[in-house]
Design a protein around this motif. Structure first.
Motif, PDB file in Angstrom:
ATOM      1  N   UNK A 123       0.804  -1.224   0.000  1.00 49.06           N
ATOM      2  CA  UNK A 123       0.000   0.000   0.000  1.00 49.06           C
ATOM      3  C   UNK A 123       0.840   1.279   0.000  1.00 49.06           C
ATOM      4  N   UNK A 124       0.316   2.275  -0.681  1.00 54.05           N
ATOM      5  CA  UNK A 124       0.949   3.590  -0.731  1.00 54.05           C
ATOM      6  C   UNK A 124      -0.127   4.632  -0.957  1.00 54.05           C
ATOM      7  N   UNK A 125       0.131   5.843  -0.496  1.00 52.66           N
ATOM      8  CA  UNK A 125      -0.730   6.987  -0.745  1.00 52.66           C
ATOM      9  C   UNK A 125       0.150   8.090  -1.292  1.00 52.66           C
ATOM     10  N   UNK A 126      -0.207   8.568  -2.465  1.00 49.43           N
ATOM     11  CA  UNK A 126       0.493   9.711  -3.035  1.00 49.43           C
ATOM     12  C   UNK A 126      -0.527  10.770  -3.397  1.00 49.43           C
ATOM     13  N   UNK A 127      -0.245  11.978  -3.034  1.00 47.72           N
ATOM     14  CA  UNK A 127      -1.076  13.110  -3.429  1.00 47.72           C
ATOM     15  C   UNK A 127      -0.240  13.894  -4.431  1.00 47.72           C
TER      16      UNK A 127
ATOM     17  N   UNK B 208       3.445  11.907   0.346  1.00 48.42           N
ATOM     18  CA  UNK B 208       3.594  10.486   0.076  1.00 48.42           C
ATOM     19  C   UNK B 208       3.658   9.701   1.374  1.00 48.42           C
ATOM     20  N   UNK B 209       3.087   8.503   1.327  1.00 46.08           N
ATOM     21  CA  UNK B 209       3.196   7.539   2.413  1.00 46.08           C
ATOM     22  C   UNK B 209       3.253   6.161   1.783  1.00 46.08           C
ATOM     23  N   UNK B 210       4.136   5.354   2.292  1.00 46.74           N
ATOM     24  CA  UNK B 210       4.206   3.945   1.922  1.00 46.74           C
ATOM     25  C   UNK B 210       5.041   3.246   2.985  1.00 46.74           C
ATOM     26  N   UNK B 211       5.112   1.945   2.864  1.00 47.66           N
ATOM     27  CA  UNK B 211       5.978   1.224   3.795  1.00 47.66           C
ATOM     28  C   UNK B 211       7.409   1.731   3.678  1.00 47.66           C
ATOM     29  N   UNK B 212       7.808   2.114   2.486  1.00 48.92           N
ATOM     30  CA  UNK B 212       9.177   2.598   2.274  1.00 48.92           C
ATOM     31  C   UNK B 212       9.454   3.896   3.020  1.00 48.92           C
ATOM     32  N   UNK B 213       8.437   4.720   3.228  1.00 48.65           N
ATOM     33  CA  UNK B 213       8.652   6.001   3.902  1.00 48.65           C
ATOM     34  C   UNK B 213       8.552   5.882   5.419  1.00 48.65           C
ATOM     35  N   UNK B 214       8.157   4.721   5.920  1.00 47.13           N
ATOM     36  CA  UNK B 214       8.056   4.512   7.360  1.00 47.13           C
ATOM     37  C   UNK B 214       9.437   4.216   7.935  1.00 47.13           C
ATOM     38  N   UNK B 215       9.671   4.647   9.175  1.00 48.08           N
ATOM     39  CA  UNK B 215      10.984   4.486   9.805  1.00 48.08           C
ATOM     40  C   UNK B 215      11.268   3.043  10.230  1.00 48.08           C
TER      41      UNK B 215
ATOM     42  N   UNK C 115      -1.221  -3.759   8.610  1.00 46.30           N
ATOM     43  CA  UNK C 115      -2.486  -3.091   8.914  1.00 46.30           C
ATOM     44  C   UNK C 115      -2.393  -1.569   8.841  1.00 46.30           C
ATOM     45  N   UNK C 116      -1.204  -1.010   8.757  1.00 45.48           N
ATOM     46  CA  UNK C 116      -1.032   0.444   8.774  1.00 45.48           C
ATOM     47  C   UNK C 116      -1.529   1.071   7.472  1.00 45.48           C
ATOM     48  N   UNK C 117      -2.393   2.048   7.602  1.00 45.29           N
ATOM     49  CA  UNK C 117      -2.930   2.777   6.460  1.00 45.29           C
ATOM     50  C   UNK C 117      -3.118   4.233   6.858  1.00 45.29           C
ATOM     51  N   UNK C 118      -3.093   5.136   5.885  1.00 43.15           N
ATOM     52  CA  UNK C 118      -3.443   6.527   6.183  1.00 43.15           C
ATOM     53  C   UNK C 118      -4.887   6.595   6.689  1.00 43.15           C
ATOM     54  N   UNK C 119      -5.133   7.438   7.663  1.00 39.09           N
ATOM     55  CA  UNK C 119      -6.483   7.632   8.181  1.00 39.09           C
ATOM     56  C   UNK C 119      -7.249   8.470   7.160  1.00 39.09           C
TER      57      UNK C 119
END
Length: 154
Positions: free
Chosen positions: A82-86, A96-103, A125-129
């Motif tokens: 999963x990823x979210x890009x605006x 941007x958010x994805x597993x790659x951007x998580x610490x 289970x982690x997703x943007x709210x």
């Protein structure tokens, strides 16, 4: 769903939502068979790198999905986690958010992650709210994370 509830607000703010999956075949028919035919936004099926932002390796994590085990017309494919890009109208990524951007490491389904609220959950289970997507864009900050779907926790 919580995301469906956000669609009018996103539309009012002139934000268009599109979902992209690397799952091949008639994904919209599969969604309809699961009673998810009227999502309120288009779903695009594309090969792993066809419609995704660059730099690919910095944003996405690929994993072989052995979907043929599900039967029917499912075939194995390269799944993108999963990823979210605006993106703005010019195509520039503004959030941007994805597993790659998580610490957290390793970038794996069972890695524990900590949300902004102090909740611990598995990375899978982690997703943007959904209710925070528009606010986070307008405020220029990262989107908050939460578990998805919440029903899994109930």
């Amino acid at each position: 769903t919580e995301l469906a509830e956000q669609l009018p607000l996103l539309k009012e703010a002139d934000v268009a939502l599109h979902a992209i999956t690397s799952e091949p075949g008639d994904v919209t028919a599969r969604l309809a068979a699961r009673d998810a035919k009227d999502l309120g936004f288009p779903v695009h099926s594309a090969s792993a790198r066809e419609l995704h932002a660059e730099p690919f390796d910095a944003l996405y994590i690929e994993k072989t999905q052995e979907a043929s085990k599900f039967g029917d017309d499912y075939t194995d494919y390269e799944m993108i986690q999963p990823a979210l890009l605006v993106v703005d109208r010019s195509g520039a990524v503004v959030q941007q958010w994805s597993w790659s951007t998580m610490a957290e490491e390793p970038k794996s389904e069972m890695t524990e992650v900590l949300t902004e609220t102090g909740r611990v959950m598995k990375m899978v289970m982690a997703r943007p709210v959904p209710g925070d997507i528009l606010a986070s864009v307008l405020e220029g900050r990262p989107v908050k994370l939460g578990p998805y779907p919440v029903a899994w926790l109930e």
